[in-house]
Design an enzyme around this catalytic site. Structure first.
Site, PDB file in Angstrom:
ATOM      1  N   GLY A   1      70.854  -9.052 104.977  1.00 30.97           N
ATOM      2  CA  GLY A   1      71.367  -9.956 104.121  1.00 30.97           C
ATOM      3  C   GLY A   1      72.404 -11.100 104.679  1.00 30.97           C
ATOM      4  O   GLY A   1      73.069 -12.015 104.099  1.00 30.97           O
TER       5      GLY A   1
ATOM      6  N   ASN B   1      58.627  -6.082 118.395  1.00 32.35           N
ATOM      7  CA  ASN B   1      59.073  -4.896 117.425  1.00 32.35           C
ATOM      8  C   ASN B   1      57.628  -4.021 117.124  1.00 32.35           C
ATOM      9  O   ASN B   1      56.493  -4.546 117.117  1.00 32.35           O
ATOM     10  CB  ASN B   1      59.326  -5.666 116.254  1.00 32.35           C
ATOM     11  CG  ASN B   1      59.405  -4.429 115.077  1.00 32.35           C
ATOM     12  OD1 ASN B   1      58.464  -3.925 114.442  1.00 32.35           O
ATOM     13  ND2 ASN B   1      60.700  -4.434 114.447  1.00 32.35           N
TER      14      ASN B   1
ATOM     15  N   CYS C   1      60.146   1.916 108.588  1.00 31.20           N
ATOM     16  CA  CYS C   1      59.401   1.009 107.596  1.00 31.20           C
ATOM     17  C   CYS C   1      59.376   1.988 106.454  1.00 31.20           C
ATOM     18  O   CYS C   1      58.581   2.889 106.651  1.00 31.20           O
ATOM     19  CB  CYS C   1      57.862   0.703 108.224  1.00 31.20           C
ATOM     20  SG  CYS C   1      57.043  -0.007 106.895  1.00 31.20           S
TER      21      CYS C   1
ATOM     22  N   GLY D   1      67.937  -8.778 101.651  1.00 34.45           N
ATOM     23  CA  GLY D   1      68.811  -9.821 101.032  1.00 34.45           C
ATOM     24  C   GLY D   1      70.116  -9.789 101.185  1.00 34.45           C
ATOM     25  O   GLY D   1      70.734  -8.596 101.390  1.00 34.45           O
TER      26      GLY D   1
ATOM     27  N   ASN E   1      60.485   0.409 115.713  1.00 30.76           N
ATOM     28  CA  ASN E   1      60.477   0.571 114.322  1.00 30.76           C
ATOM     29  C   ASN E   1      60.207   1.935 113.783  1.00 30.76           C
ATOM     30  O   ASN E   1      59.044   2.341 113.811  1.00 30.76           O
ATOM     31  CB  ASN E   1      59.876  -0.647 113.728  1.00 30.76           C
ATOM     32  CG  ASN E   1      59.983  -0.449 111.998  1.00 30.76           C
ATOM     33  OD1 ASN E   1      60.972   0.176 111.520  1.00 30.76           O
ATOM     34  ND2 ASN E   1      59.612  -1.345 111.331  1.00 30.76           N
TER      35      ASN E   1
ATOM     36  N   GLY F   1      67.164 -11.925 108.353  1.00 30.39           N
ATOM     37  CA  GLY F   1      65.540 -11.730 107.745  1.00 30.39           C
ATOM     38  C   GLY F   1      65.340 -12.745 106.326  1.00 30.39           C
ATOM     39  O   GLY F   1      64.801 -13.645 106.500  1.00 30.39           O
TER      40      GLY F   1
HETATM   41  C1  SIN Z   1      59.514  -2.788 107.615  1.00 30.45           C
HETATM   42  O1  SIN Z   1      60.073  -2.567 106.726  1.00 30.45           O
HETATM   43  O2  SIN Z   1      59.834  -1.979 108.896  1.00 30.45           O
HETATM   44  C2  SIN Z   1      58.208  -3.441 107.571  1.00 30.45           C
HETATM   45  C3  SIN Z   1      57.745  -3.981 106.310  1.00 30.45           C
HETATM   46  C4  SIN Z   1      56.369  -3.762 106.033  1.00 30.45           C
HETATM   47  O3  SIN Z   1      55.614  -4.284 106.878  1.00 30.45           O
HETATM   48  O4  SIN Z   1      56.412  -3.140 105.147  1.00 30.45           O
END
Ligand code: SIN
Length: 305
Positions: A245, A100, A131, A218, A128, A266
């Site tokens: 979730g 990732n 975030c 969640g 990603n 997760g």
């Molecule tokens: C994410 O939600 O993509 C990563 C979470 C984080 O590290 O803040």
């Protein structure tokens, strides 16, 4: 004997259950609990080109049936992940893993992918673009179709490994972002990342998280995630990794019927380190209960008729 195997972007998984990035470290940490080779794959902790300390604390807040996090992409950086984390995992886990990758500019994604690309244990890149906890990156790519397309096109140009773009639910129409990624060569999409949220501390009368906002995940977000997977399945032809979730074998079936080819688990790992193991063990029983012999045959089944 039921068949739990699925295919994710050309790579066969013995089952569709993958711990989600950021909830399972670099995988090897969980060998103290069970043999992690039962997992379909592992989505590794989000990695940036440079090491990151992450956001100030507090950065976790419990909520009803959910958790808010504002970790801020804490990680040891791509070189260390290549030279230590992946090497350690390789001695234990014998299947392809999902790296990732996050960035604050398109060049950041390129640098991190270039560093990790040489590792043959990486089967897929999960890019990603969603975030919610950092400024100047993350959501800036994932909430704009042009930016999402640019990241996808650029990363597509530098690796032959399948790329799965991790999408944000914090948009008006997630299908537009998914289509833009597909058009620029994404091999798959994963969704949903966390929903932007906030909790106020009644004692201080201020936001509880130091970063003020965080990402909600969640069981509370599961219906939102299932709805988005269902919508994206109707919009694109590339495989979807369902996230949001998931905490039981029934949840896995629900996401697959909505259109997921595989799933990431997760927040459940934060509550119970055995969560993925239990789901994998329960999956054949749940399949039998609902008259399912071949798991891959139910993908998108909720759209038929
Ligand atoms: C994410 O939600 O993509 C990563 C979470 C984080 O590290 O803040």
């Amino acid at each position: 004997m039921v068949d739990t195997s699925v295919n994710l972007c050309g790579i066969k998984l013995t089952n569709p259950v993958i711990p989600a990035s950021g909830t399972f470290g670099f995988g090897y940490e969980f060998t103290r609990f069970y043999d992690i080779n039962i997992l379909g794959s592992i989505a590794l902790k989000g990695t940036t080109k440079e090491p990151r300390f992450g956001n100030p604390t507090p950065r976790i807040a419990e909520c009803p049936s959910a958790v808010l996090n504002s970790v801020g992409l804490q990680n040891p950086g791509a070189e260390r992940v290549l030279n230590y984390e992946l090497k350690t995992l390789k001695s234990i886990y014998k299947k392809p893993v999902i790296a990732n990758v996050s960035g604050f500019s398109v060049n950041d994604y390129v640098s991190a992918v270039n560093i990790l690309n040489e590792d043959s244990n990486i089967g897929w890149f999960e890019i990603n673009i969603s975030c919610p906890n950092v400024h100047g990156g993350g959501l800036a790519f994932g909430t704009n179709a042009e930016n999402a397309a640019l990241v996808t096109k650029t990363v597509r140009g530098i690796t032959n490994k399948p790329i799965i773009i991790k999408l944000s639910p914090n948009v008006t129409d997630i299908t537009e972002i998914a289509k833009a990624c597909e058009a620029e060569g994404a091999d798959g999409v994963s969704l949903i990342n966390t929903l932007l949220g906030m909790k106020i501390d009644l004692k201080t009368k201020k936001p509880l998280l130091a970063n003020k906002t965080g990402g909600l995940s969640g069981p509370a977000v599961k219906p939102v995630a299932v709805r988005m997977v269902y919508q994206v399945y109707e919009a694109v032809k590339i495989p979807i990794v369902g996230i949001g979730g998931i905490a039981s074998a029934d949840d896995v079936l629900e996401f697959m019927l909505a259109g997921a080819a595989a799933v990431e688990v997760g927040a459940a790992n934060l509550i119970d380190p055995y969560a993925c193991k239990k789901i994998i063990e329960d999956l054949p029983k749940a399949m039998k209960k609902y008259g399912i012999n071949n798991l891959s045959e139910i993908i998108g089944g909720a759209h038929n008729g």
